[in-house]
Motif scaffolding. Structure first.
Motif, PDB file in Angstrom:
ATOM      1  N   VAL B  13       0.850  -1.185   0.000  1.00 14.07           N
ATOM      2  CA  VAL B  13       0.000   0.000   0.000  1.00 14.07           C
ATOM      3  C   VAL B  13       0.888   1.237   0.000  1.00 14.07           C
ATOM      4  O   VAL B  13       2.044   1.193   0.439  1.00 14.07           O
ATOM      5  N   SER B  14       0.332   2.330  -0.474  1.00 14.76           N
ATOM      6  CA  SER B  14       1.045   3.607  -0.445  1.00 14.76           C
ATOM      7  C   SER B  14       0.870   4.256   0.919  1.00 14.76           C
ATOM      8  O   SER B  14      -0.171   4.102   1.567  1.00 14.76           O
ATOM      9  N   GLU B  15       1.901   4.956   1.329  1.00 13.24           N
ATOM     10  CA  GLU B  15       1.820   5.671   2.598  1.00 13.24           C
ATOM     11  C   GLU B  15       0.649   6.645   2.552  1.00 13.24           C
ATOM     12  O   GLU B  15       0.465   7.376   1.567  1.00 13.24           O
ATOM     13  N   GLY B  16      -0.155   6.651   3.615  1.00 13.66           N
ATOM     14  CA  GLY B  16      -1.328   7.508   3.671  1.00 13.66           C
ATOM     15  C   GLY B  16      -2.602   6.841   3.202  1.00 13.66           C
ATOM     16  O   GLY B  16      -3.707   7.331   3.470  1.00 13.66           O
ATOM     17  N   ALA B  17      -2.475   5.731   2.498  1.00 12.76           N
ATOM     18  CA  ALA B  17      -3.652   5.009   2.023  1.00 12.76           C
ATOM     19  C   ALA B  17      -4.238   4.176   3.155  1.00 12.76           C
ATOM     20  O   ALA B  17      -3.599   3.919   4.174  1.00 12.76           O
ATOM     21  N   SER B  18      -5.482   3.737   2.948  1.00 11.57           N
ATOM     22  CA  SER B  18      -6.127   2.890   3.945  1.00 11.57           C
ATOM     23  C   SER B  18      -5.679   1.445   3.761  1.00 11.57           C
ATOM     24  O   SER B  18      -5.192   1.056   2.700  1.00 11.57           O
ATOM     25  N   LEU B  19      -5.858   0.668   4.815  1.00 12.06           N
ATOM     26  CA  LEU B  19      -5.392  -0.719   4.822  1.00 12.06           C
ATOM     27  C   LEU B  19      -6.470  -1.630   5.383  1.00 12.06           C
ATOM     28  O   LEU B  19      -7.157  -1.287   6.356  1.00 12.06           O
ATOM     29  N   GLU B  20      -6.623  -2.790   4.763  1.00 12.87           N
ATOM     30  CA  GLU B  20      -7.454  -3.839   5.334  1.00 12.87           C
ATOM     31  C   GLU B  20      -6.759  -5.178   5.116  1.00 12.87           C
ATOM     32  O   GLU B  20      -6.462  -5.555   3.984  1.00 12.87           O
ATOM     33  N   LEU B  21      -6.507  -5.881   6.198  1.00 12.50           N
ATOM     34  CA  LEU B  21      -5.917  -7.218   6.132  1.00 12.50           C
ATOM     35  C   LEU B  21      -6.989  -8.223   6.529  1.00 12.50           C
ATOM     36  O   LEU B  21      -7.653  -8.057   7.556  1.00 12.50           O
ATOM     37  N   ARG B  22      -7.097  -9.279   5.742  1.00 16.52           N
ATOM     38  CA  ARG B  22      -8.187 -10.220   5.935  1.00 16.52           C
ATOM     39  C   ARG B  22      -7.810 -11.397   6.821  1.00 16.52           C
ATOM     40  O   ARG B  22      -6.658 -11.882   6.791  1.00 16.52           O
ATOM     41  N   CYS B  23      -8.791 -11.838   7.572  1.00 18.24           N
ATOM     42  CA  CYS B  23      -8.621 -13.014   8.417  1.00 18.24           C
ATOM     43  C   CYS B  23      -9.975 -13.725   8.501  1.00 18.24           C
ATOM     44  O   CYS B  23     -10.990 -13.092   8.809  1.00 18.24           O
ATOM     45  N   ASN B  24      -9.980 -15.017   8.249  1.00 14.22           N
ATOM     46  CA  ASN B  24     -11.180 -15.821   8.424  1.00 14.22           C
ATOM     47  C   ASN B  24     -10.898 -16.910   9.443  1.00 14.22           C
ATOM     48  O   ASN B  24      -9.787 -17.439   9.512  1.00 14.22           O
ATOM     49  N   TYR B  25     -11.903 -17.226  10.231  1.00 17.52           N
ATOM     50  CA  TYR B  25     -11.697 -18.244  11.248  1.00 17.52           C
ATOM     51  C   TYR B  25     -12.645 -19.417  11.036  1.00 17.52           C
ATOM     52  O   TYR B  25     -13.696 -19.277  10.407  1.00 17.52           O
ATOM     53  N   SER B  26     -12.230 -20.534  11.558  1.00 14.92           N
ATOM     54  CA  SER B  26     -13.026 -21.742  11.442  1.00 14.92           C
ATOM     55  C   SER B  26     -13.000 -22.437  12.802  1.00 14.92           C
ATOM     56  O   SER B  26     -12.084 -23.212  13.098  1.00 14.92           O
ATOM     57  N   TYR B  27     -13.982 -22.108  13.621  1.00 17.28           N
ATOM     58  CA  TYR B  27     -14.110 -22.724  14.935  1.00 17.28           C
ATOM     59  C   TYR B  27     -15.577 -23.064  15.154  1.00 17.28           C
ATOM     60  O   TYR B  27     -16.459 -22.437  14.615  1.00 17.28           O
ATOM     61  N   GLY B  28     -15.825 -24.044  16.013  1.00 10.95           N
ATOM     62  CA  GLY B  28     -17.194 -24.439  16.279  1.00 10.95           C
ATOM     63  C   GLY B  28     -17.994 -23.361  16.979  1.00 10.95           C
ATOM     64  O   GLY B  28     -19.154 -23.138  16.688  1.00 10.95           O
ATOM     65  N   ALA B  29     -17.367 -22.678  17.901  1.00 10.16           N
ATOM     66  CA  ALA B  29     -18.020 -21.596  18.627  1.00 10.16           C
ATOM     67  C   ALA B  29     -17.221 -20.325  18.407  1.00 10.16           C
ATOM     68  O   ALA B  29     -16.118 -20.365  17.859  1.00 10.16           O
ATOM     69  N   THR B  30     -17.753 -19.204  18.825  1.00  9.12           N
ATOM     70  CA  THR B  30     -17.025 -17.946  18.663  1.00  9.12           C
ATOM     71  C   THR B  30     -15.743 -17.983  19.493  1.00  9.12           C
ATOM     72  O   THR B  30     -15.785 -18.164  20.701  1.00  9.12           O
ATOM     73  N   PRO B  31     -14.633 -17.847  18.814  1.00  9.56           N
ATOM     74  CA  PRO B  31     -13.362 -17.926  19.546  1.00  9.56           C
ATOM     75  C   PRO B  31     -12.921 -16.560  20.054  1.00  9.56           C
ATOM     76  O   PRO B  31     -13.499 -15.538  19.711  1.00  9.56           O
ATOM     77  N   TYR B  32     -11.896 -16.566  20.857  1.00  9.85           N
ATOM     78  CA  TYR B  32     -11.167 -15.337  21.118  1.00  9.85           C
ATOM     79  C   TYR B  32     -10.299 -15.095  19.877  1.00  9.85           C
ATOM     80  O   TYR B  32      -9.668 -16.013  19.362  1.00  9.85           O
ATOM     81  N   LEU B  33     -10.241 -13.869  19.414  1.00  7.78           N
ATOM     82  CA  LEU B  33      -9.494 -13.549  18.206  1.00  7.78           C
ATOM     83  C   LEU B  33      -8.507 -12.425  18.472  1.00  7.78           C
ATOM     84  O   LEU B  33      -8.792 -11.516  19.252  1.00  7.78           O
ATOM     85  N   PHE B  34      -7.381 -12.488  17.783  1.00  7.33           N
ATOM     86  CA  PHE B  34      -6.293 -11.550  18.037  1.00  7.33           C
ATOM     87  C   PHE B  34      -5.622 -11.163  16.722  1.00  7.33           C
ATOM     88  O   PHE B  34      -5.626 -11.905  15.754  1.00  7.33           O
ATOM     89  N   TRP B  35      -5.015  -9.998  16.741  1.00  6.46           N
ATOM     90  CA  TRP B  35      -4.068  -9.611  15.714  1.00  6.46           C
ATOM     91  C   TRP B  35      -2.751  -9.258  16.395  1.00  6.46           C
ATOM     92  O   TRP B  35      -2.723  -8.501  17.368  1.00  6.46           O
TER      93      TRP B  35
END
Lengths: 115, 112
Positions: B13-35
């Motif tokens: 990405v260019s400096e100053g631009a917006s950023l989105e990094l993707r993450c998908n999870y696969s757990y039976g129940a809602t997990p604790y999630l971290f970056w």
């Protein structure tokens, strides 16, 4: 700032040598972990400990061993290093309670190269 | 298997631009999630975490992440990227009180 320290940061060693990677934390955390990290790969848990005299193997099989004689110290040992052991080893700790579950504090890593 | 997936290995990405990094999870129940973020030659540092409640989570260094149950996603965002944000970013999950598992990481390059 996390208070968890790993030594050595870099180690180049010949095949067959015994090595110990040191990890110490001053946060009083009961839970400590060793992860193996290779470029482009996920971190693999190789050992963990939930307290003194408690050690378990992680999800990735490893020829290394660990010990936990003191809360603050969690060394990893390879009795006979091989080139396949070349990797980065990351130590982490956690108090692992309630809302802090999964919140890990990492050392800076030990990069091991076995020739 | 229970896990998290980061579909992008490398993003520029260019400096100053917006950023989105993707993450998908696969757990039976809602997990604790971290970056977590890892600068070159360093260990990982926690950016933010989600346990329950508000689905938009604020973290350090101006990052935020949104938990979307319907999409099994936990994407990391930043409205304006700085050159110092260049690093590798890891999504991680922990179902209940079980051990944390990490994604394969997304390497972020920031160009002037």
């Amino acid at each position: 700032e996390a208070d968890i320290y790993q030594t050595p940061r870099y180690l180049v060693i010949g095949t067959g040598k015994k090595i110990t990677l040191e990890c110490s934390q001053t946060m009083g955390h009961d839970k400590m972990y060793w992860y193996q990290q290779d470029p482009g790969m996920e971190l693999h848990l190789i050992h963990y400990s939930y307290g003194v005299n408690s050690t378990e193997k992680g999800d990735l099989s490893s020829e290394s061993t660990v010990s936990r004689i003191r809360t603050e110290h969690f060394p990893l040992t390879l009795e006979s290093a091989r080139p396949s052991h070349t990797s980065q080893y990351l130590c982490a700790s956690s108090n692992g309670q309630g809302a802090n579950t999964g919140e890990l504090f990492f050392g800076e890593g030990s990069r091991l190269t076995v020739l | 298997a229970q896990s998290v997936t980061q579909p992008d290995i490398h993003i520029t990405v260019s400096e100053g631009a917006s950023l989105e990094l993707r993450c998908n999870y696969s757990y039976g129940a809602t997990p604790y999630l971290f970056w977590y973020v890892q600068s070159p030659g360093q260990g990982l540092q926690l950016l933010l975490k989600y346990f329950s409640g508000d689905t938009l989570v604020q973290g350090i260094k101006g990052f935020e992440a949104e938990f979307k149950r319907s999409q099994s996603s936990f994407n990391l965002r930043k409205p304006s990227v700085h050159w110092s944000d260049a690093a590798e970013y890891f999504c991680a999950g922990a179902p209940g009180y079980q051990k944390v598992t990490f994604g394969t990481g997304t390497k972020l390059q920031v160009i002037p």
